[in-house]
Motif scaffolding. Structure first.
Motif, PDB file in Angstrom:
ATOM      1  N   PHE A  96      21.784  48.763  44.065  1.00 57.26           N
ATOM      2  CA  PHE A  96      21.034  47.352  43.932  1.00 57.26           C
ATOM      3  C   PHE A  96      21.746  46.215  44.274  1.00 57.26           C
ATOM      4  O   PHE A  96      21.336  45.326  44.835  1.00 57.26           O
ATOM      5  CB  PHE A  96      20.686  47.164  42.460  1.00 57.26           C
ATOM      6  CG  PHE A  96      19.593  45.950  42.362  1.00 57.26           C
ATOM      7  CD1 PHE A  96      18.444  45.634  42.472  1.00 57.26           C
ATOM      8  CD2 PHE A  96      20.473  45.010  41.459  1.00 57.26           C
ATOM      9  CE1 PHE A  96      17.677  44.801  42.064  1.00 57.26           C
ATOM     10  CE2 PHE A  96      19.596  43.873  41.288  1.00 57.26           C
ATOM     11  CZ  PHE A  96      18.558  43.563  41.668  1.00 57.26           C
ATOM     12  N   ALA A  97      22.938  46.222  44.011  1.00 62.86           N
ATOM     13  CA  ALA A  97      23.925  45.062  44.348  1.00 62.86           C
ATOM     14  C   ALA A  97      24.092  44.847  46.028  1.00 62.86           C
ATOM     15  O   ALA A  97      24.146  43.873  46.493  1.00 62.86           O
ATOM     16  CB  ALA A  97      25.425  45.430  43.500  1.00 62.86           C
ATOM     17  N   GLY A 118      22.968  42.064  48.762  1.00 63.26           N
ATOM     18  CA  GLY A 118      24.011  41.700  49.612  1.00 63.26           C
ATOM     19  C   GLY A 118      25.474  41.200  48.664  1.00 63.26           C
ATOM     20  O   GLY A 118      26.316  40.426  49.273  1.00 63.26           O
ATOM     21  N   HIS A 119      25.768  41.875  47.720  1.00 61.04           N
ATOM     22  CA  HIS A 119      26.762  41.736  47.018  1.00 61.04           C
ATOM     23  C   HIS A 119      27.268  43.040  46.325  1.00 61.04           C
ATOM     24  O   HIS A 119      27.341  43.293  45.072  1.00 61.04           O
ATOM     25  CB  HIS A 119      26.359  40.752  45.486  1.00 61.04           C
ATOM     26  CG  HIS A 119      26.104  39.403  46.312  1.00 61.04           C
ATOM     27  ND1 HIS A 119      27.011  38.458  46.640  1.00 61.04           N
ATOM     28  CD2 HIS A 119      24.898  38.712  46.125  1.00 61.04           C
ATOM     29  CE1 HIS A 119      26.144  37.161  47.157  1.00 61.04           C
ATOM     30  NE2 HIS A 119      24.760  37.484  46.838  1.00 61.04           N
ATOM     31  N   LYS A 120      27.588  44.000  47.088  1.00 56.31           N
ATOM     32  CA  LYS A 120      28.122  45.191  46.498  1.00 56.31           C
ATOM     33  C   LYS A 120      29.275  45.038  45.636  1.00 56.31           C
ATOM     34  O   LYS A 120      29.139  46.060  44.619  1.00 56.31           O
ATOM     35  CB  LYS A 120      28.201  46.199  47.744  1.00 56.31           C
ATOM     36  CG  LYS A 120      28.627  47.685  47.330  1.00 56.31           C
ATOM     37  CD  LYS A 120      28.616  48.618  48.733  1.00 56.31           C
ATOM     38  CE  LYS A 120      28.814  50.058  48.170  1.00 56.31           C
ATOM     39  NZ  LYS A 120      28.989  50.902  49.216  1.00 56.31           N
ATOM     40  N   ALA A 121      30.185  44.262  45.803  1.00 53.53           N
ATOM     41  CA  ALA A 121      31.409  44.313  45.102  1.00 53.53           C
ATOM     42  C   ALA A 121      30.934  43.824  43.722  1.00 53.53           C
ATOM     43  O   ALA A 121      31.699  44.306  42.665  1.00 53.53           O
ATOM     44  CB  ALA A 121      32.399  43.498  45.662  1.00 53.53           C
ATOM     45  N   ALA A 144      14.813  44.004  37.542  1.00 52.67           N
ATOM     46  CA  ALA A 144      15.332  44.509  39.028  1.00 52.67           C
ATOM     47  C   ALA A 144      14.173  44.053  39.883  1.00 52.67           C
ATOM     48  O   ALA A 144      14.724  43.406  40.904  1.00 52.67           O
ATOM     49  CB  ALA A 144      15.835  45.831  39.051  1.00 52.67           C
ATOM     50  N   SER A 145      12.885  44.524  39.558  1.00 51.51           N
ATOM     51  CA  SER A 145      11.826  44.548  40.579  1.00 51.51           C
ATOM     52  C   SER A 145      11.485  42.945  40.654  1.00 51.51           C
ATOM     53  O   SER A 145      10.871  42.598  41.673  1.00 51.51           O
ATOM     54  CB  SER A 145      11.016  45.427  40.248  1.00 51.51           C
ATOM     55  OG  SER A 145      10.255  45.198  38.867  1.00 51.51           O
ATOM     56  N   SER A 171      17.744  39.566  40.290  1.00 48.51           N
ATOM     57  CA  SER A 171      19.099  38.930  39.805  1.00 48.51           C
ATOM     58  C   SER A 171      19.908  39.819  39.232  1.00 48.51           C
ATOM     59  O   SER A 171      19.526  40.444  38.370  1.00 48.51           O
ATOM     60  CB  SER A 171      18.439  37.620  38.750  1.00 48.51           C
ATOM     61  OG  SER A 171      19.632  37.078  38.135  1.00 48.51           O
ATOM     62  N   LEU A 172      21.041  39.823  39.950  1.00 47.64           N
ATOM     63  CA  LEU A 172      22.311  40.515  39.111  1.00 47.64           C
ATOM     64  C   LEU A 172      22.696  39.904  37.708  1.00 47.64           C
ATOM     65  O   LEU A 172      23.266  40.580  37.008  1.00 47.64           O
ATOM     66  CB  LEU A 172      23.412  40.478  40.315  1.00 47.64           C
ATOM     67  CG  LEU A 172      23.145  41.443  41.354  1.00 47.64           C
ATOM     68  CD1 LEU A 172      24.446  41.008  42.128  1.00 47.64           C
ATOM     69  CD2 LEU A 172      23.157  42.686  41.025  1.00 47.64           C
ATOM     70  N   THR A 173      22.785  38.595  37.729  1.00 45.41           N
ATOM     71  CA  THR A 173      22.935  38.052  36.586  1.00 45.41           C
ATOM     72  C   THR A 173      22.154  38.450  35.230  1.00 45.41           C
ATOM     73  O   THR A 173      22.570  38.746  34.106  1.00 45.41           O
ATOM     74  CB  THR A 173      22.893  36.497  36.548  1.00 45.41           C
ATOM     75  OG1 THR A 173      23.870  35.932  37.574  1.00 45.41           O
ATOM     76  CG2 THR A 173      23.232  35.822  35.029  1.00 45.41           C
ATOM     77  N   LEU A 174      20.776  38.426  35.548  1.00 43.89           N
ATOM     78  CA  LEU A 174      20.104  38.896  34.624  1.00 43.89           C
ATOM     79  C   LEU A 174      19.906  40.607  34.194  1.00 43.89           C
ATOM     80  O   LEU A 174      19.880  40.852  33.148  1.00 43.89           O
ATOM     81  CB  LEU A 174      18.380  38.715  34.861  1.00 43.89           C
ATOM     82  CG  LEU A 174      17.993  37.061  34.911  1.00 43.89           C
ATOM     83  CD1 LEU A 174      16.500  36.966  35.207  1.00 43.89           C
ATOM     84  CD2 LEU A 174      18.195  36.338  33.530  1.00 43.89           C
ATOM     85  N   LEU A 175      20.275  41.131  35.355  1.00 45.87           N
ATOM     86  CA  LEU A 175      20.483  42.481  35.138  1.00 45.87           C
ATOM     87  C   LEU A 175      21.634  42.597  34.374  1.00 45.87           C
ATOM     88  O   LEU A 175      21.674  43.578  33.399  1.00 45.87           O
ATOM     89  CB  LEU A 175      20.640  43.316  36.475  1.00 45.87           C
ATOM     90  CG  LEU A 175      20.880  44.608  36.626  1.00 45.87           C
ATOM     91  CD1 LEU A 175      19.697  45.501  35.792  1.00 45.87           C
ATOM     92  CD2 LEU A 175      21.184  45.253  37.912  1.00 45.87           C
ATOM     93  N   GLY A 176      22.720  42.195  34.710  1.00 39.90           N
ATOM     94  CA  GLY A 176      23.928  42.042  33.689  1.00 39.90           C
ATOM     95  C   GLY A 176      23.669  41.773  32.266  1.00 39.90           C
ATOM     96  O   GLY A 176      24.076  42.287  31.331  1.00 39.90           O
TER      97      GLY A 176
END
Length: 428
Positions: free
Chosen positions: A239-240, A244-247, A298-299, A303-308
């Motif tokens: 997903f990351a 575009g932010h795999k790291a 996710a869908s 947002s990676l922030t909300l996922l975190g």
């Protein structure tokens, strides 16, 4: 450090063996995700990456309990060092074959051998159990501390493994994991004063610790629980990358572990009443419920922030459930087989991680990462159903009547698992 945690480290050697256990367990959080990151970077094939991670986990699940049975018979030092050397050689072969782009079957051969890795967490918990046997309050705090250590590993491990593999070279994460394993195991086994006394005759006579129905319930539930963890690792990395932010996947997974770490720290300070089986059932159910928001986040938001944030809340149920599981293992497994019993729970997790990571990898390839969060949700529901079905084998038995030996102060036969003592039909 709060006073209950400070108190358990009053015994000589406790700080050293717990620190060695932290190093040795770093490989648990780094190897699987490191292999996923390495192979996905080298080949772009998440299906292959998940399958290799699953192979390592499944191999550890098959070999780990056998290593622990040997430890119960012969001691930690005599068994752990040779097993670790085999695992390190296999990890080296896996990295070489991946770097040289050898045939896929060579990757799977080395991955299968890499599973010959000791369950370092079980070895450390067995030392705590030896020191504080008969002191449930101190042992609860010790198990809570080790749960915190587990989560510290899962906070730092993915950050190091994914970060090094993406910023330095693809093989860097698994390579460092092997170094941690070697340092931790050899430091731990050098500490002979706190090593549990082996029980060769008792362990051999009783057969496998899986004779206990209660332990089988715990292991079965942990297969589904492990599938949650394995799936989340693979799907979050994918997903990351899609965003575009795999790291950044390492930070998101670290937040997941941080939630568990916070909950474990608080849990160790509590004075709890009631039988642990009830808390365990609630914890498993909470883990299942916490998986529900992930796919929606996710869908719908991307947002990676909300996922975190969702993963942090999901992590709050992990450590208390793990701590309670260790208390139940000690209750349902004879003393001479305690290391093996604890390892079987790790084995259940490892089998689940293998299934979850493999299934998640294929779903990512077929439908995308956001849809793949349905895999940990499905695993969570299955874990809750298995726990509910097997709960009767973990509940406390009826209070003894005045005519029973226990009521007259006569101890029950040593080494008989609790679920056998509570089930008269198993006496014959």
């Amino acid at each position: 450090m709060p006073s209950p945690y400070r108190a358990i480290f009053g015994r000589p050697g406790t700080k050293s063996f717990s620190a060695a256990g932290l190093l040795g367990r770093m490989t648990l959080s780094m190897t699987g995700i490191g292999v996923v990151t390495m192979v996905s970077q080298l080949t772009g094939r998440y299906g292959l990456a998940g399958a290799l991670s699953a192979t390592i986990a499944l191999s550890a699940a098959l070999i780990g309990p056998q290593i622990s049975r040997l430890v119960d018979r012969h001691g930690q030092r005599r068994v752990l060092r040779p097993a670790t050397l085999v695992s390190l050689a296999a990890i080296a072969g896996l990295l070489l074959s991946a770097q040289q782009r050898w045939a896929d079957w060579t990757l799977f051969c080395f991955a299968a051998c890499a599973g010959c890795v000791p369950s370092v967490g079980s070895m450390v918990r067995a030392r705590w159990a030896e020191l504080y046997r008969g002191s449930p309050r101190e042992l609860h705090t010790a198990y809570s501390w080790e749960s915190i250590v587990d989560e510290m590993c899962f906070i730092l491990g993915p950050i190091l493994s994914i970060g090094l593999s993406t910023a330095w070279f693809p093989e860097a994460g698994p390579l460092l994991a092997g170094g941690f394993l070697a340092a931790g195991v050899f430091w731990l086994t050098a500490q002979r004063a706190t090593e549990p006394v082996p029980h060769p005759r008792e362990q051999h006579a009783k057969g496998s610790a899986l004779r206990s129905r209660g332990l089988r319930v715990l292991v079965g539930t942990f297969v589904a629980t492990g599938a949650i963890f394995g799936a989340i690792d693979v799907v979050t990395v994918a997903f990351a990358q899609e965003q575009g932010h795999k790291a950044a996947a390492s930070l998101v997974l670290a937040v997941y572990a941080l939630g568990s770490c916070v909950a474990g720290a608080v849990f160790g300070l509590l004075h709890l009443s009631g039988h642990p089986s009830r808390r365990w059932l609630v914890g498993v159910a909470a883990m299942a419920v916490s998986m529900a928001p992930l796919q929606a986040v996710a869908s719908l938001t991307g947002s990676l922030t909300l996922l975190g944030a969702a993963l942090f809340l999901a992590g709050l149920s992990i450590a208390p459930t793990m701590v309670t599981t260790m208390a139940l293992v000690e209750e349902h497994v004879p003393r001479a087989q305690l290391t093996e019993g604890m390892t079987w729970t790790s084995t259940g997790l490892a089998v689940g991680v293998a299934l979850g990571s493999s299934a998640a990898g294929w779903v990512v390839d077929a439908a995308g990462a956001d849809r793949a969060y349905l895999v940990p949700l499905t695993a969570g529901v299955l874990a809750a159903l298995v726990a509910l079905a097997g709960y009767r084998w973990l509940r406390p038995g009826p209070a003894p009547s005045p005519s029973t030996p226990a009521a007259r102060g006569i101890p029950s036969p040593a080494g008989i698992p609790a679920d056998e003592r509570h089930d008269p039909s198993r006496a014959n």
